[in-house]
Design an enzyme around this catalytic site. Structure first.
Site, PDB file in Angstrom:
ATOM      1  CB  SER A   1       5.086  -4.411  -0.208  1.00 38.45           C
ATOM      2  OG  SER A   1       4.341  -5.587  -0.025  1.00 38.45           O
TER       3      SER A   1
ATOM      4  N   PRO B   1       1.749  -3.747 -11.555  1.00 33.26           N
ATOM      5  CG  PRO B   1       1.402  -4.381 -13.772  1.00 33.26           C
ATOM      6  CD  PRO B   1       1.177  -3.249 -12.819  1.00 33.26           C
ATOM      7  N   GLY B   2       4.515  -3.766 -11.088  1.00 33.72           N
ATOM      8  CA  GLY B   2       5.870  -3.662 -10.527  1.00 33.72           C
ATOM      9  C   GLY B   2       5.929  -2.976  -9.174  1.00 33.72           C
TER      10      GLY B   2
ATOM     11  CD  GLU C   1      -6.277  -0.105   2.612  1.00 31.57           C
ATOM     12  OE1 GLU C   1      -6.331   0.084   1.382  1.00 31.57           O
ATOM     13  OE2 GLU C   1      -6.170   0.819   3.434  1.00 31.57           O
ATOM     14  N   GLY C   2      -1.656  -3.181   2.970  1.00 30.17           N
ATOM     15  CA  GLY C   2      -0.361  -3.464   3.613  1.00 30.17           C
ATOM     16  C   GLY C   2      -0.368  -4.858   4.208  1.00 30.17           C
TER      17      GLY C   2
HETATM   18  C1  LIG Z   1      -8.090  -9.561  -3.689  1.00 36.36           C
HETATM   19  C2  LIG Z   1      -7.184  -8.378  -3.673  1.00 36.36           C
HETATM   20  C3  LIG Z   1      -7.707  -7.108  -3.606  1.00 36.36           C
HETATM   21  C4  LIG Z   1      -6.864  -5.989  -3.622  1.00 36.36           C
HETATM   22  N1  LIG Z   1      -7.408  -4.721  -3.631  1.00 36.36           N
HETATM   23  C5  LIG Z   1      -6.596  -3.655  -3.841  1.00 36.36           C
HETATM   24  C6  LIG Z   1      -7.138  -2.345  -4.044  1.00 36.36           C
HETATM   25  O1  LIG Z   1      -8.350  -2.123  -3.972  1.00 36.36           O
HETATM   26  N2  LIG Z   1      -6.279  -1.347  -4.370  1.00 36.36           N
HETATM   27  C7  LIG Z   1      -4.925  -1.542  -4.462  1.00 36.36           C
HETATM   28  O2  LIG Z   1      -4.217  -0.586  -4.770  1.00 36.36           O
HETATM   29  N3  LIG Z   1      -4.381  -2.756  -4.231  1.00 36.36           N
HETATM   30  C8  LIG Z   1      -5.185  -3.812  -3.927  1.00 36.36           C
HETATM   31  N4  LIG Z   1      -4.633  -5.065  -3.739  1.00 36.36           N
HETATM   32  C9  LIG Z   1      -3.191  -5.221  -3.806  1.00 36.36           C
HETATM   33  C10 LIG Z   1      -2.573  -5.449  -2.436  1.00 36.36           C
HETATM   34  O3  LIG Z   1      -2.592  -4.264  -1.673  1.00 36.36           O
HETATM   35  C11 LIG Z   1      -1.151  -5.979  -2.701  1.00 36.36           C
HETATM   36  O4  LIG Z   1      -1.301  -7.296  -3.183  1.00 36.36           O
HETATM   37  C12 LIG Z   1      -0.296  -5.947  -1.471  1.00 36.36           C
HETATM   38  O5  LIG Z   1       0.001  -4.619  -1.141  1.00 36.36           O
HETATM   39  C13 LIG Z   1       1.022  -6.716  -1.665  1.00 36.36           C
HETATM   40  O6  LIG Z   1       1.661  -6.365  -2.827  1.00 36.36           O
HETATM   41  P1  LIG Z   1       2.169  -7.491  -3.864  1.00 36.36           P
HETATM   42  O7  LIG Z   1       1.016  -8.382  -4.136  1.00 36.36           O
HETATM   43  O8  LIG Z   1       2.802  -6.816  -5.024  1.00 36.36           O
HETATM   44  O9  LIG Z   1       3.229  -8.322  -3.076  1.00 36.36           O
HETATM   45  P2  LIG Z   1       4.768  -7.959  -2.859  1.00 36.36           P
HETATM   46  O10 LIG Z   1       4.918  -6.547  -2.447  1.00 36.36           O
HETATM   47  O11 LIG Z   1       5.520  -8.417  -4.051  1.00 36.36           O
HETATM   48  O12 LIG Z   1       5.095  -8.878  -1.610  1.00 36.36           O
HETATM   49  C14 LIG Z   1       5.282 -10.275  -1.709  1.00 36.36           C
HETATM   50  C15 LIG Z   1       5.626 -10.800  -0.331  1.00 36.36           C
HETATM   51  O13 LIG Z   1       6.841 -10.190   0.144  1.00 36.36           O
HETATM   52  C16 LIG Z   1       6.632  -9.530   1.386  1.00 36.36           C
HETATM   53  N5  LIG Z   1       7.444  -8.306   1.432  1.00 36.36           N
HETATM   54  C17 LIG Z   1       7.473  -7.306   0.528  1.00 36.36           C
HETATM   55  N6  LIG Z   1       8.321  -6.332   0.915  1.00 36.36           N
HETATM   56  C18 LIG Z   1       8.824  -6.711   2.109  1.00 36.36           C
HETATM   57  C19 LIG Z   1       9.764  -6.123   3.033  1.00 36.36           C
HETATM   58  N7  LIG Z   1      10.320  -4.950   2.808  1.00 36.36           N
HETATM   59  N8  LIG Z   1      10.050  -6.811   4.162  1.00 36.36           N
HETATM   60  C20 LIG Z   1       9.474  -8.017   4.413  1.00 36.36           C
HETATM   61  N9  LIG Z   1       8.594  -8.615   3.581  1.00 36.36           N
HETATM   62  C21 LIG Z   1       8.272  -7.979   2.450  1.00 36.36           C
HETATM   63  C22 LIG Z   1       5.153  -9.218   1.417  1.00 36.36           C
HETATM   64  O14 LIG Z   1       4.670  -9.073   2.732  1.00 36.36           O
HETATM   65  C23 LIG Z   1       4.562 -10.442   0.716  1.00 36.36           C
HETATM   66  O15 LIG Z   1       4.431 -11.501   1.631  1.00 36.36           O
HETATM   67  C24 LIG Z   1      -5.461  -6.174  -3.677  1.00 36.36           C
HETATM   68  C25 LIG Z   1      -4.929  -7.476  -3.707  1.00 36.36           C
HETATM   69  C26 LIG Z   1      -5.757  -8.556  -3.722  1.00 36.36           C
HETATM   70  C27 LIG Z   1      -5.137  -9.937  -3.787  1.00 36.36           C
END
Ligand SMILES: Cc1cc2nc3c(=O)[nH]c(=O)nc-3n(C[C@H](O)[C@H](O)[C@H](O)COP(=O)(O)OP(=O)(O)OC[C@H]3O[C@@H](n4cnc5c(N)ncnc54)[C@H](O)[C@@H]3O)c2cc1C
Length: 403
Positions: free
Chosen positions: A144, A140-141, A380-381
């Site tokens: 990226s 949750p926290g 995956e990023g």
């Molecule tokens: C359907 C689905 C399946 C998934 N499967 C997996 C899985 O199998 N295992 C797993 O571990 N995770 C999984 N994920 C999680 C996924 O990897 C994350 O959602 C993703 O890494 C982004 O993290 P966040 O959602 O917390 O967004 P945040 O990190 O909060 O980002 C929000 C927005 O801000 C942007 N942002 C963040 N930091 C920066 C920066 N430094 N500079 C510029 N822009 C930035 C991001 O690009 C994004 O647009 C899944 C997600 C979904 C929706």
């Protein structure tokens, strides 16, 4: 002018087989499991057994295991090697032309399996041979910024005790095990992050809930909880020590192999949309002439040509990243470039195809593909994170210098 690379002869059969599966198995059940979210596509069981059989017979790159980098020196002697990464990319792309959600739901082909193949030692590889493994990094926290994870692993005798919550875990409910990222010491940053294989049924490990999603609805996305969950130390992947940045580089190495795979998924779904749109346009009397400039053709034909060129650029970048992995060359830059290019291309192309095909979109799979493509530019990023990695690599900046 475009460059057309032929599929290496030794992979043709594999690619043909993947195409047959896409056409004969995935497409007919695509809409059904898009509508019946959370229902397990039982048709995948037989297919998964088939892939296991192909893996056992030594067939290269038939699944997630194909990403293991070999230590042999064939590349040094031949100069060029087309191996498991390339064939996995080609077959995944073809299968995703059928349905990307069903590919993500394939038993024993999880991202955790690719992680195990990438970093496990030989003993672990043999032990987790028949295990379906998902991958749990996100919390949750911490999305990226994966270095910010708060799930902890504390050594206790021959075990580690895990505590924390993981969200958005693809195949988290259906898989047999999860590769969990946890920190040995939150004050030590990236270096203290390790990955552990945690098997279902381990006391303290629970699946909390499933997400309802826009796309890839045949693939389950779960929230997992670890409460005083005791995991054998032998399930830690990679080195157990906290060695500066090196330890983190180990877990991050998985991405160099899996990002081209996600790029391949994006290529597959985008190709499906382009092929479908080409035939819809042909039905409406608009054919694409490859011997005339786009500017002198129907606007829809010109749009199709532009999408094909964009697809081709993503395809070549992805092949390069996988080929480099096969040849033991560092490919972090290329893997991120491929993921960024293909992820963006697929979201743009699939949406444009819905636009071009007009109301036809709703009665075909085009609108589904546009929904399915979105995640490929996120997990995956994300797009932005891949661009950040590319910028860091090109400018020679560390993650502390360029955030
Ligand atoms: C359907 C689905 C399946 C998934 N499967 C997996 C899985 O199998 N295992 C797993 O571990 N995770 C999984 N994920 C999680 C996924 O990897 C994350 O959602 C993703 O890494 C982004 O993290 P966040 O959602 O917390 O967004 P945040 O990190 O909060 O980002 C929000 C927005 O801000 C942007 N942002 C963040 N930091 C920066 C920066 N430094 N500079 C510029 N822009 C930035 C991001 O690009 C994004 O647009 C899944 C997600 C979904 C929706």
């Amino acid at each position: 002018m475009s460059i057309n690379l032929e599929v290496p002869t030794k992979f043709k059969l594999l690619v043909d087989q993947a195409h047959q599966v896409a056409l004969g198995v995935f497409r007919p059940i695509s809409r059904r499991y898009d509508l019946a979210e959370h229902e397990y596509p039982k048709e995948l069981d037989m297919l998964a057994a088939l892939v296991d059989g192909m893996n056992d017979s030594g067939e290269q790159g038939t699944g997630a295991r194909g990403v293991r980098r070999s230590n042999d020196t064939e590349a040094d002697t031949d100069g060029v090697r087309n191996g498991g990464n390339l064939s996995t990319v080609l077959s995944v792309m073809e299968a995703c032309w059928g349905d990307v959600a069903l590919v993500l739901a394939m038993p024993r082909q999880g991202l955790g399996n690719a992680a195990i193949a990438s970093v496990a030692d030989d003993e672990q590889l043999a032990r987790f041979d028949r295990v379906w493994a998902s991958m749990a990094i996100t919390e949750p926290g911490a999305g990226s910024d994966s270095a910010a994870i708060r799930t902890t692993a504390v050594r206790d005798g021959d075990d580690y005790i895990l505590n924390g919550e993981k969200i958005f875990v693809t195949a988290g409910a259906r898989s047999d095990a999860v590769v969990v990222w946890a920190t040995l010491d939150p004050s030590k940053g990236r270096a203290a992050i390790k990955s552990f294989v945690v098997e279902k049924g381990t006391p303290g490990f629970t699946v909390e809930r499933l997400e309802h999603k826009l796309g890839i609805r045949a693939s389950d996305t779960a929230t997992l909880r670890f409460a005083d969950c005791r995991v054998p130390a032998a399930n830690l992947l990679g080195s157990p020590g906290i060695e500066a940045e090196q330890g983190f580089a180990g877990v991050m190495q998985t991405f160099d192999n899996t990002r081209p795979l996600v790029a391949a998924m994006a290529l597959g779904v985008a190709k499906a949309a382009i092929d479908e749109t080409r035939s819809v346009l042909a039905g409406a009397g608009v054919t694409v002439d490859y011997d005339r400039p786009a500017s002198r053709q129907h606007a829809a034909a010109a749009a199709l040509l532009a999408m094909e060129a964009d697809w081709e650029a993503a395809y070549l970048t992805t092949l390069e990243a996988a080929w480099m992995a096969d040849n033991g060359r560092p490919n972090s830059l290329q893997a991120s470039m491929a993921k960024a290019k293909a992820g963006r291309m697929a979201t743009e192309v699939t949406l444009r195809c819905v636009e071009l095909a007009g109301d036809y979109g709703e009665s075909s799979l085009l609108e589904k593909w546009a929904r399915d493509a979105k995640i490929l530019d996120i997990f995956e990023g994300t797009q932005q994170i891949q661009q950040l990695i590319v910028a860091r690599r090109l400018l020679g900046k560390s993650s502390a210098e360029l955030k």
